[in-house]
Design a protein around this motif. Structure first.
Motif, PDB file in Angstrom:
ATOM      1  N   UNK A  37       0.833  -1.183   0.000  1.00  0.00           N
ATOM      2  CA  UNK A  37       0.000   0.000   0.000  1.00  0.00           C
ATOM      3  C   UNK A  37       0.877   1.246   0.000  1.00  0.00           C
ATOM      4  N   UNK A  38       2.078   1.121   0.605  1.00  0.00           N
ATOM      5  CA  UNK A  38       3.010   2.246   0.635  1.00  0.00           C
ATOM      6  C   UNK A  38       3.647   2.494  -0.726  1.00  0.00           C
ATOM      7  N   UNK A  39       3.467   1.584  -1.684  1.00  0.00           N
ATOM      8  CA  UNK A  39       4.048   1.802  -3.007  1.00  0.00           C
ATOM      9  C   UNK A  39       2.999   2.007  -4.082  1.00  0.00           C
ATOM     10  N   UNK A  40       1.738   2.224  -3.673  1.00  0.00           N
ATOM     11  CA  UNK A  40       0.680   2.447  -4.664  1.00  0.00           C
ATOM     12  C   UNK A  40       0.757   3.892  -5.162  1.00  0.00           C
ATOM     13  N   UNK A  41       0.958   4.089  -6.456  1.00  0.00           N
ATOM     14  CA  UNK A  41       1.202   5.428  -6.975  1.00  0.00           C
ATOM     15  C   UNK A  41       0.047   6.404  -6.741  1.00  0.00           C
ATOM     16  N   UNK A  42      -1.209   5.903  -6.786  1.00  0.00           N
ATOM     17  CA  UNK A  42      -2.316   6.861  -6.622  1.00  0.00           C
ATOM     18  C   UNK A  42      -2.434   7.340  -5.185  1.00  0.00           C
ATOM     19  N   UNK A  43      -1.883   6.570  -4.232  1.00  0.00           N
ATOM     20  CA  UNK A  43      -1.872   7.013  -2.832  1.00  0.00           C
ATOM     21  C   UNK A  43      -0.747   8.033  -2.641  1.00  0.00           C
ATOM     22  N   UNK A  44       0.456   7.707  -3.122  1.00  0.00           N
ATOM     23  CA  UNK A  44       1.606   8.599  -2.933  1.00  0.00           C
ATOM     24  C   UNK A  44       1.368   9.951  -3.602  1.00  0.00           C
ATOM     25  N   UNK A  45       0.667   9.929  -4.740  1.00  0.00           N
ATOM     26  CA  UNK A  45       0.415  11.159  -5.480  1.00  0.00           C
ATOM     27  C   UNK A  45      -0.384  12.180  -4.673  1.00  0.00           C
TER      28      UNK A  45
END
Lengths: 104, 525
Positions: B252-260
């Protein structure tokens, strides 16, 4: 456009070293608590099924109690970090930034 | 398969239509504010911390988290809960290691952070590849799930449901960019949290507000006895428990839509506090979702298993129907429609977030910084971003329609999380913490994480051909326990063998710690 900051010189400053040190002072122990608590939960769920199925409170099993205990742990680390960082880290970072010419 | 018109359920369709009207209204409002790339990909960096916290929570509370986790608890008891709680704690590494640093040192995408200190074009390409693979696997899975769910909930055909979802998602992204995506996500998060609260409190009320009573009734109804309360009914192998837990906690820490999302707030301080708000909302959600899953088990009765379908995805809506008075009653139909609409809103908001992350990776990373070497203007970058969104969206719709509703999406979701945890997370973490880390390390790490995840998932029991995956070469359903160490190993080996290009670690470090030179929010211009 102002001149580019001297990153190496900034990295050498005492305030910056203090900022890094203070951040680590919270982040490293918090990551250890997280790893041990969550890792312990996973190990118990994987290898101690009988224990996890015991129901110490009414019909609620250890599996749910330990899993739910991760929620206040996460809250405590998250809000603890925000409070710690607002008090100790942001002022230092702002001081460093104030001394620097704005890039844009 | 086309469903005869008679099976279309009027009430859910009506509530879906109201939702679509509201979200398209938001998009119209957002479109007028989407004038430059900062607005398109980062919502002008003007989202407030509690708002971004809700939007982040919304991205986490996907259909898999709401319908999937409650359904798995209904079917298998405790094992259904493990992915949910692992996803919640994943916010600790996100907050402590990545959130502020991303906001301070990045512009629109997670690749920005790698490009800072590494040889920009190859490192950016690797990160964009990681982003696009995660988005592609996750998006196709979501589209198939969306089609199947909407067909079951509203009686619209699978194909029509996929096209409807895809069209709405593209409308939000193309016209309203990140501003529309964020506000659709916020509206959905409030709606979903409200719905889950009503469901859970109602379930508790039926048991005299005694939580233990809900556990007792569900255990009795499950027919599994004490086994229903302990791990092992779903993830039967111990190593699979650990592997799945790690995939969700680090993936979950590497999901791009979260980090964005961390680029949409004014500064690092807001990024930090938005992560804490998100944890608050997600934590509440995961307390309540237990009672949705157990409540469905306790109250649906002997017909429950046939109603909720494979994977148990319909447990929550049918629980709502039962609580409201049962099928055919006004209360039952209305509550069923409302919970169905919450699921529909959830899917729409999450797929929009995925598409905007993909469009950022294509336009900002690949086009502007790799192909044009940074010589592209804003108007062009935005045009490419919109074209990329249409391309990714149409491709996902086509793949979903080709695969069909019988397709097993679980392995696509496992793949998305495994790639995120094994390809994206190691490279991101080492870029901000390891002085020696270099371009070769980043590329090797991303490729090793990606290839090993795909290979081991293909070899896993749920995908390997043959009845029940008999004789599959890899025994676990999720490979993260192997692929995360492989991803880190790839980063380290690549770094040691590659040439050092570390000229800017100091710059990245100072920038990410202090926010000097960080992108300003529109309000501060």
């Amino acid at each position: 456009m102002a001149e580019t900051p001297d990153w190496d010189a900034l990295g050498e400053r005492d305030e910056f070293r203090e900022l890094v040190r203070l951040r680590r002072r919270f982040v490293i122990p918090a990551m250890i608590v997280f790893a041990v608590w969550f890792g312990g939960f996973l190990l118990l769920a994987a290898y101690a099924r009988d224990f996890m199925g015991k129901t110490p409170i009414g019909d609620i099993s250890w599996a749910y109690i330990i899993a739910l205990s991760l929620i206040p742990m996460t809250w405590a680390i998250a809000f603890g970090y925000v409070r710690y960082a607002d008090r100790n880290l942001t002022p230092l970072a702002e001081d460093l930034a104030l001394d620097e010419p704005r890039e844009r | 398969m086309t469903v005869p018109l008679a099976e279309v359920r009027a009430l859910p369709v009506a509530v879906f239509a109201v939702l679509l009207a509201i979200t398209l209204g938001i998009t119209y409002w957002a479109a007028k504010r989407t004038s430059d790339t900062d607005a398109f990909w980062a919502a002008g960096r003007g989202i407030k911390a509690p708002q971004n916290g809700l939007a982040l929570a919304g991205d986490y509370m996907s259909a898999a988290a709401f319908l999937g986790v409650s359904g798995l608890i209904f079917l298998y008891g405790f094992d259904g809960y493990i992915t949910g709680i692992a996803a919640l704690v994943s916010f600790i590494p996100v907050l402590l290691l990545l959130a502020e640093r991303l906001r301070n040192a990045g512009k629109y995408t997670m690749a920005d952070m790698l490009a800072f200190r590494l040889n920009a074009r190859p490192a950016r390409s690797a990160a964009a590849l990681g982003t696009l693979c995660v988005v592609a696997f996750y998006l196709v899975a979501q589209m198939i799930a969306a089609g199947a769910l909407i067909e079951a909930l509203a009686g619209l055909s699978f194909g029509f449901a996929v096209l409807l979802t895809g069209t709405a998602m593209l409308a939000y992204v193309i016209f309203g960019g990140m501003i529309a995506t964020t506000w659709v996500q916020i509206v959905k998060a409030v709606f979903l949290l409200g719905s889950v609260t009503v469901l859970a409190v109602w379930v508790l009320g039926k048991s005299g507000f005694n939580p233990s009573e809900v556990f007792a009734k569900a255990t009795k109804a499950s027919g599994e006895g004490a086994k229903y309360l302990e791990p092992g009914l779903f993830l039967t192998q111990p190593a699979d428990v650990i592997s799945t837990g790690l995939a969700f906690a680090l993936g979950t820490a590497g999901l791009p839509h979260i980090l964005m999302r961390f680029f949409t707030v004014p500064d690092a301080r807001a990024a930090r506090s938005s992560a804490a708000w998100a944890v608050l909302f997600i934590g509440i959600f995961y307390v309540l979702v237990i009672f949705v899953g157990l409540g469905a088990r306790a109250l649906l009765g002997p017909n429950g298993d046939s109603l909720v379908g494979e994977g148990g995805n319909l447990a929550a809506p049918y629980l709502a129907q039962t609580l409201g008075g049962g099928e055919g009653t006004a209360g039952g139909d209305i509550f069923f429609a409302i919970i169905s609409a919450a699921a529909f809103a959830t899917i729409l908001a999450v797929v929009a977030g995925l598409v905007i992350a993909a469009s950022g990776a294509v336009a900002h990373d690949v086009w502007t910084n790799v192909v044009k070497r940074g010589r592209s203007d804003q108007a062009q970058e935005m045009r490419v971003g919109r074209i990329a969104a249409v391309g990714v969206g149409v491709l996902a719709m086509a793949l979903a329609l080709l695969a069909g509703k019988e397709f097993n999406v679980q392995f696509l979701v496992g793949l998305a999380f495994s790639v995120a945890a094994s390809a994206n997370f190691p490279a991101l973490l080492l870029a901000v913490t390891w002085r020696r880390f270099n371009t070769a390390g980043a590329i090797t790490g991303v490729l090793v994480g990606l290839v090993s995840s795909v290979a081991l998932i293909v070899m896993s029991p749920s995908v390997w051909p043959g009845p029940d995956g008999d004789g599959s070469p890899f025994p676990l359903s999720n490979p993260a326990i192997v692929t995360i160490p492989l991803g880190f190993l790839g980063c380290v080996v690549g770094t040691l063998l590659g040439r050092s290009d570390d000229k800017t670690f100091e710059e990245l470090k100072v920038r990410s710690e202090t926010g000097i030179g960080a992108e300003q929010s529109a309000a501060a211009h």
